[in-house]
Design a protein around this motif. Structure first.
Motif, PDB file in Angstrom:
ATOM      1  N   VAL A 196       0.829  -1.400   0.005  1.00 44.79           N
ATOM      2  CA  VAL A 196      -0.124  -0.006  -0.420  1.00 44.79           C
ATOM      3  C   VAL A 196       1.056   1.310  -0.055  1.00 44.79           C
ATOM      4  N   SER A 197       1.017   1.856  -1.353  1.00 42.57           N
ATOM      5  CA  SER A 197       1.717   2.995  -1.047  1.00 42.57           C
ATOM      6  C   SER A 197       1.458   4.376  -2.173  1.00 42.57           C
ATOM      7  N   GLY A 198       2.116   5.175  -2.525  1.00 44.00           N
ATOM      8  CA  GLY A 198       1.278   6.528  -3.365  1.00 44.00           C
ATOM      9  C   GLY A 198       0.884   6.021  -4.520  1.00 44.00           C
ATOM     10  N   GLY A 199       1.519   5.108  -5.398  1.00 47.50           N
ATOM     11  CA  GLY A 199       0.936   4.618  -6.560  1.00 47.50           C
ATOM     12  C   GLY A 199      -0.157   3.472  -6.525  1.00 47.50           C
ATOM     13  N   HIS A 200       0.261   2.422  -5.304  1.00 48.95           N
ATOM     14  CA  HIS A 200      -0.187   1.229  -5.679  1.00 48.95           C
ATOM     15  C   HIS A 200      -0.856   1.233  -4.412  1.00 48.95           C
ATOM     16  N   ALA A 223      -4.613   4.059  -1.862  1.00 51.91           N
ATOM     17  CA  ALA A 223      -4.658   4.610  -0.528  1.00 51.91           C
ATOM     18  C   ALA A 223      -3.904   5.417  -0.215  1.00 51.91           C
ATOM     19  N   GLY A 224      -2.750   5.388  -0.247  1.00 49.54           N
ATOM     20  CA  GLY A 224      -1.562   7.038  -0.104  1.00 49.54           C
ATOM     21  C   GLY A 224      -2.448   8.155  -1.502  1.00 49.54           C
ATOM     22  N   GLU A 225      -2.688   7.811  -2.757  1.00 51.26           N
ATOM     23  CA  GLU A 225      -2.983   8.754  -3.565  1.00 51.26           C
ATOM     24  C   GLU A 225      -4.608   9.837  -2.812  1.00 51.26           C
ATOM     25  N   PHE A 227      -5.402   9.137   0.578  1.00 47.78           N
ATOM     26  CA  PHE A 227      -4.657  10.493   1.401  1.00 47.78           C
ATOM     27  C   PHE A 227      -4.079  11.771   1.256  1.00 47.78           C
ATOM     28  N   ASP A 228      -3.244  11.706  -0.190  1.00 46.70           N
ATOM     29  CA  ASP A 228      -2.239  12.872  -0.307  1.00 46.70           C
ATOM     30  C   ASP A 228      -3.503  13.738  -1.264  1.00 46.70           C
ATOM     31  N   LYS A 229      -4.272  13.162  -1.763  1.00 49.67           N
ATOM     32  CA  LYS A 229      -5.259  14.136  -2.001  1.00 49.67           C
ATOM     33  C   LYS A 229      -6.732  14.907  -1.777  1.00 49.67           C
ATOM     34  N   ALA A 240       0.657  14.832   1.781  1.00 50.34           N
ATOM     35  CA  ALA A 240      -0.177  14.629   3.460  1.00 50.34           C
ATOM     36  C   ALA A 240      -0.537  13.342   3.885  1.00 50.34           C
ATOM     37  N   GLY A 241      -0.112  12.488   3.485  1.00 54.68           N
ATOM     38  CA  GLY A 241       0.402  11.391   4.378  1.00 54.68           C
ATOM     39  C   GLY A 241       0.362  11.179   6.164  1.00 54.68           C
ATOM     40  N   PRO A 242       1.330  11.513   6.000  1.00 54.63           N
ATOM     41  CA  PRO A 242       1.479  11.520   6.987  1.00 54.63           C
ATOM     42  C   PRO A 242       1.615  12.866   8.124  1.00 54.63           C
ATOM     43  N   ILE A 244      -2.064  13.564   7.575  1.00 55.47           N
ATOM     44  CA  ILE A 244      -3.253  12.957   7.871  1.00 55.47           C
ATOM     45  C   ILE A 244      -3.006  12.355   9.306  1.00 55.47           C
ATOM     46  N   ASP A 245      -2.296  11.109   9.236  1.00 58.25           N
ATOM     47  CA  ASP A 245      -1.740  10.561  10.756  1.00 58.25           C
ATOM     48  C   ASP A 245      -1.625  11.010  12.606  1.00 58.25           C
ATOM     49  N   ARG A 246      -0.817  12.767  11.817  1.00 61.45           N
ATOM     50  CA  ARG A 246      -0.900  13.439  12.653  1.00 61.45           C
ATOM     51  C   ARG A 246      -2.196  13.560  13.253  1.00 61.45           C
ATOM     52  N   GLY A 331       5.012  -0.833   2.368  1.00 60.85           N
ATOM     53  CA  GLY A 331       4.697   0.451   1.221  1.00 60.85           C
ATOM     54  C   GLY A 331       4.235   2.241   2.253  1.00 60.85           C
ATOM     55  N   GLY A 332       4.685   2.347   1.421  1.00 64.13           N
ATOM     56  CA  GLY A 332       4.329   4.206   2.580  1.00 64.13           C
ATOM     57  C   GLY A 332       3.465   4.503   3.532  1.00 64.13           C
ATOM     58  N   VAL A 333       2.481   3.482   3.041  1.00 67.85           N
ATOM     59  CA  VAL A 333       0.982   3.894   3.348  1.00 67.85           C
ATOM     60  C   VAL A 333       1.178   2.791   4.858  1.00 67.85           C
ATOM     61  N   CYS A 335       3.823   2.800   7.086  1.00 65.41           N
ATOM     62  CA  CYS A 335       3.912   3.797   8.981  1.00 65.41           C
ATOM     63  C   CYS A 335       2.420   4.235   8.835  1.00 65.41           C
ATOM     64  N   ASN A 336       1.755   4.630   8.527  1.00 61.37           N
ATOM     65  CA  ASN A 336       0.140   4.593   9.328  1.00 61.37           C
ATOM     66  C   ASN A 336      -0.032   4.086  10.668  1.00 61.37           C
ATOM     67  N   ARG A 337       0.202   5.083  12.023  1.00 66.57           N
ATOM     68  CA  ARG A 337       0.086   4.689  12.496  1.00 66.57           C
ATOM     69  C   ARG A 337      -1.459   3.636  13.692  1.00 66.57           C
ATOM     70  N   THR A 363       8.537   3.482   2.982  1.00 66.02           N
ATOM     71  CA  THR A 363       9.265   3.727   2.387  1.00 66.02           C
ATOM     72  C   THR A 363       9.954   3.414   1.281  1.00 66.02           C
ATOM     73  N   ASP A 364      10.343   4.093  -0.382  1.00 65.41           N
ATOM     74  CA  ASP A 364      11.052   3.267  -0.888  1.00 65.41           C
ATOM     75  C   ASP A 364      12.639   3.311  -1.051  1.00 65.41           C
ATOM     76  N   ASN A 365      12.948   2.202  -1.017  1.00 65.28           N
ATOM     77  CA  ASN A 365      14.470   2.345  -0.333  1.00 65.28           C
ATOM     78  C   ASN A 365      15.423   1.138  -1.373  1.00 65.28           C
TER      79      ASN A 365
HETATM   80  O1  KG4 Z   1       6.409   3.848  -1.062  1.00 64.07           O
HETATM   81  P1  KG4 Z   1       6.028   5.244  -1.024  1.00 64.07           P
HETATM   82  O2  KG4 Z   1       7.556   5.444  -0.253  1.00 64.07           O
HETATM   83  O3  KG4 Z   1       5.773   5.666  -2.944  1.00 64.07           O
HETATM   84  C1  KG4 Z   1       5.360   4.817  -3.501  1.00 64.07           C
HETATM   85  O4  KG4 Z   1       5.692   4.232  -4.291  1.00 64.07           O
HETATM   86  O5  KG4 Z   1       3.759   5.871  -3.664  1.00 64.07           O
HETATM   87  O6  KG4 Z   1       4.649   5.402  -0.348  1.00 64.07           O
HETATM   88  C2  KG4 Z   1       4.792   7.229  -0.052  1.00 64.07           C
HETATM   89  C3  KG4 Z   1       2.968   7.422  -0.076  1.00 64.07           C
HETATM   90  C4  KG4 Z   1       2.208   8.741  -0.152  1.00 64.07           C
HETATM   91  O7  KG4 Z   1       1.142   8.644  -0.212  1.00 64.07           O
HETATM   92  C5  KG4 Z   1       2.207   8.752   1.687  1.00 64.07           C
HETATM   93  O8  KG4 Z   1       1.447  10.004   1.680  1.00 64.07           O
HETATM   94  C6  KG4 Z   1       1.969   8.008   1.721  1.00 64.07           C
HETATM   95  O9  KG4 Z   1       3.067   6.642   1.260  1.00 64.07           O
HETATM   96  N1  KG4 Z   1       2.516   7.896   3.745  1.00 64.07           N
HETATM   97  C7  KG4 Z   1       1.658   7.780   4.391  1.00 64.07           C
HETATM   98  C8  KG4 Z   1       1.770   7.508   5.378  1.00 64.07           C
HETATM   99  N2  KG4 Z   1       3.378   7.954   5.147  1.00 64.07           N
HETATM  100  C9  KG4 Z   1       3.466   8.434   4.326  1.00 64.07           C
HETATM  101  N3  KG4 Z   1      -0.062   7.701   4.841  1.00 64.07           N
HETATM  102  C10 KG4 Z   1      -0.493   7.348   5.354  1.00 64.07           C
HETATM  103  N4  KG4 Z   1       0.435   7.668   6.801  1.00 64.07           N
HETATM  104  C11 KG4 Z   1       1.426   7.662   6.842  1.00 64.07           C
HETATM  105  N5  KG4 Z   1       2.099   7.939   8.370  1.00 64.07           N
END
Ligand code: KG4
Ligand code: ZN
Length: 397
Positions: A196-200, A223-225, A227-229, A240-242, A244-246, A331-333, A335-337, A363-365
């Motif tokens: 679950v990330s910004g793109g997928h 899902a990340g999109e 959060f961001d949108k 905006a994901g992090p 919104i989490d905060r 995936g980035g999302v 991280c969401n608590r 997140t990407d690494n």
């Molecule tokens: O995996 P990633 O670094 O990059 C992609 O491959 O997309 O994920 C980035 C996504 C962004 O949409 C960002 O808002 C979301 O992960 N993200 C979060 C949190 N940390 C990063 N979404 C919700 N809560 C978080 N704490």
């Protein structure tokens, strides 16, 4: 085997050195500040930043690992999916290094790397400054934390170094997470995995190592999109994901009722664009909400609750239907608590083992790229030809 891996698929320039399942170093230069000004990733700028940062990032990774180029046994890079011009930078650089050293090259699917990243575990190193704050290994639930394999003892520390530019990276070197990162595939169990990330956003059944099948993915926004949108609609900075989490931590998740798209659909696909649209209409009809800090927190908590409920319920349902005993997420999302908390609760209720990717690896690494590339070479999967090109639309099967 000592391997250098590069990741440049989106907005993080990353290089890692991996040896025998251990992450010796992982340097990341984030471009978030560059793109925040535009409210999202600008592909042309991303490519330019990768070109500027790649060599200093690689030099940092090699230095922190104490490894010379001549000591490398293989080189890997993300081949797709991702932004074409961004992918090209890391992929072509890695092929050039492999060509020069006459070593095997491995092109990696970015999602496949996320898929196996929950098995990269960390333990706090007593020798590293700042290690007290590092969470212990994150194998959660049923049966507790398994014993560490012998390989974990006495290994070199992984250094996760991040910053917005190489010059800033130098300034944050002391902030390495102080953990020892190693791939614990001995603990592997068949699982259903949420990426679950910004793109997928996808659910994958992982039968055995390197043997998986996608069950479902998003039919529109990730899902990340979402959060961001929705965050952008509220005037929050990108990503905006992090944020919104905060804000959601002090909000009431039941304050506003937003749709849970495809929650009751029997399939494993996701859809989040309807949720985004309903937030848009909600804000059009209640513009005063954005003037009140507590109501903004409530709104963030309510949007987050809708996203998290869909992700958690569909993941658990897929795990039960596929008769697996383990759930993983990356995936980035991830991280969401709230997502981590709710997945843990649901897995406990259903007696499932939960294996979440370490936050620094969500997140990407490049560390996850290197770990997967090494597993592939060890499994005798043929290296990628130096004539191969990037695959920006590479869909995980
Ligand atoms: O995996 P990633 O670094 O990059 C992609 O491959 O997309 O994920 C980035 C996504 C962004 O949409 C960002 O808002 C979301 O992960 N993200 C979060 C949190 N940390 C990063 N979404 C919700 N809560 C978080 N704490
Ligand atoms: Zn990613």
């Amino acid at each position: 085997m000592t391997l250098l891996a590069l990741e440049t698929s989106c907005d993080e320039t990353s290089a890692a050195v991996v040896r025998d399942g251990r992450v010796l170093s992982s340097a990341i230069s984030s471009q978030i500040k560059v793109h925040a000004e535009y409210g999202g990733v600008v592909p042309e700028l991303a490519a330019r930043e990768h070109l500027r940062n790649l060599i200093p990032v690689v030099q940092t990774a090699l230095r922190e690992a104490g490894v010379q180029l001549a000591q490398l046994d293989a080189v890997a890079a993300t081949q797709g999916p991702g932004l074409p011009m961004a992918l090209l930078v890391g992929f072509k650089a890695a092929q050039s290094v492999a060509f020069t050293l006459r070593k095997p090259f491995v092109g990696i699917n970015h999602h496949e790397a996320h898929l196996y990243s929950p098995w990269i575990r960390s333990i706090a190193s007593p020798h590293e400054p700042g290690s007290a704050g590092v969470p212990p290994a994150r194998m959660e639930l049923a049966g507790g934390t398994p014993a560490l394999p012998a390989a974990a003892s006495g290994v070199q520390c992984a250094k996760i170094i991040s910053g917005n530019s190489p010059s800033r990276m130098a300034g944050v070197r002391g902030e390495n997470v102080g953990g020892i990162f190693f791939a614990d595939f001995a603990a592997f169990q068949p699982n259903v995995s949420l990426i679950v990330s910004g793109g997928h956003t996808m659910l994958v059944r992982v039968e055995s190592e390197l043997n998986h099948r996608v069950l479902g993915s998003t039919v529109d926004d990730a899902a990340g999109e979402c959060f961001d949108k929705t965050g952008k609609l509220m005037g929050l900075p990108y990503p905006a994901g992090p944020e919104i989490d905060r804000l959601a931590e002090q909000g009431n998740p039941k304050a506003y009722d937003f749709p849970r798209p495809l929650l009751n659909d029997p399939g494993d696909d996701f859809s989040f664009s309807g949720l985004k649209t309903s937030v848009r209409y909600f804000l059009r009809d209640h513009p005063g909400i954005l003037d009140d800090t507590q109501r903004i927190r409530d709104l963030c908590a309510s949007i987050q609750a809708a996203i998290v409920e869909v992700l958690v319920k569909k993941t658990i349902r897929a795990a039960k239907r596929n008769h697996v005993r383990c759930v993983t997420a990356s995936g980035g999302v991830t991280c969401n608590r709230a997502l981590r908390r709710e997945l843990a609760r649901a897995c406990e209720r259903e007696h499932l083992m939960l294996c979440l990717a370490e936050k620094s690896l969500c997140t990407d690494n490049a560390a996850m790229i290197g770990i997967l590339a090494e597993r592939k070479l060890l499994a005798n999967i043929a290296p990628t030809s130096l004539d191969e090109e990037i695959n920006p639309g590479w869909i995980l099967a």
